[in-house]
Design an enzyme around this catalytic site. Structure first.
Site, mmCIF file in Angstrom:
data_model
loop_
_atom_site.group_PDB
_atom_site.id
_atom_site.type_symbol
_atom_site.label_atom_id
_atom_site.label_comp_id
_atom_site.label_asym_id
_atom_site.label_seq_id
_atom_site.Cartn_x
_atom_site.Cartn_y
_atom_site.Cartn_z
ATOM 1 C CB SER A 139 -0.914 -0.088 1.273
ATOM 2 O OG SER A 139 -1.671 1.354 1.596
ATOM 3 C CE1 TYR A 152 -4.729 -2.368 4.836
ATOM 4 C CE2 TYR A 152 -4.066 -0.101 4.711
ATOM 5 C CZ TYR A 152 -4.453 -1.354 3.916
ATOM 6 O OH TYR A 152 -4.400 -1.612 2.667
#
Length: 259
Positions: A139, A152
């Site tokens: 990400s 996350y």
């Protein structure tokens, strides 16, 4: 023995779009997700439209015993995985003191432990054949961990660091490990709370198909890591030129709800 590309998290978002693109290029697929109905539909449609073999397995990869069993079944069925896409994952948004511990432990199991496990198991097989490619989906937050996405962000930082280090280890083995680093993508990943943040207002989600196209190129032919989109590439490099204290204030503001 027929070769297959295995895609986790294949029932929606980037994984779903990658399956469509790879099927159009006549690759046989192994699709893994939790949604049995969508997997069955994808198998029927892709195999009929593109005349390829499509296998599917309904698995909750946050369960590590189920992850091991998935690998065991693929071995028993003698399905050769030539390419692995570790795409399955999920996130959460909110104050760390208020978010669910159970959900975060499941997130770590899926985003980190399961990904590492599948990478190790299939990389060992690929190294024995001296051929194979693995793409792990990280990400933009791998580079710039955001407040309110604490677990996350940390999980995706692991994915990037893990992928880059094993890519170096396997450099002469015939196994290529790459990392896809998307920014904000238009998928069911985003909760209503996430959509109300300053970050999503200033950096609009891109279509999952656009990210999938970059992912397919990286999986089949690329090396190293790929940050999708110039804007995201620029953002990923901001920490190099911005003092960390100032950078964290910027990120906290971006991660906060719009005023």
């Amino acid at each position: 023995m027929n070769k297959y590309i295995l895609i986790t998290g294949a029932s929606s978002g980037i994984g779903y779009e990658m399956a469509q693109l790879l099927a159009a290029q006549k690759f046989n697929l192994i699709l893994v997700a939790r949604s049995l109905r969508i997997l069955q539909k994808m198998q029927l449609e892709l195999s009929a439209q593109f005349n390829i073999e499509v296998k599917y397995f309904q698995v909750d990869l946050s369960d590590l015993e189920a992850t091991q069993e998935l690998y065991n079944i693929i071995k028993v069925q003698e399905l050769q995985v030539s390419h692995l896409v570790n795409n399955a994952g999920f996130g959460d948004y909110g104050s760390f003191l208020d978010t669910s511990l159970e959900k975060e432990l499941n997130m770590i199991s899926l985003n980190i432990s399961s990904l590492m496990m599948l990478t190790k198991l299939f990389a060992q097989d690929m190294a024995a054949r001296k051929s194979g490619r693995i793409m792990n989906v990280a990400s933009l937050l791998s580079f710039i961990p955001f407040p309110y996405y604490s677990v996350y962000s940390a999980s995706k930082a692991f994915v990037l660091a893990f992928s880059e280090t094993i890519a170096a280890e396997l450099e002469d083995s015939g196994v290529v490990v790459t990392t896809l680093c998307p920014g904000t993508v238009e998928t069911p990943f985003h909760t209503p709370e996430m959509r109300k943040t300053n970050a999503m207002s200033s950096n609009k989600p891109v279509p999952a198909k656009d990210v999938a196209e970059a992912g397919v190129k990286l999986l089949l032919h690329g090396k190293g890591k790929k940050v999708v989109g110039f804007n995201n590439w620029f953002i990923s490099n901001l920490p190099r030129v911005t003092p960390s204290a100032i950078m964290m204030k910027i990120k906290k503001n971006l991660a906060s709800p719009k005023s």
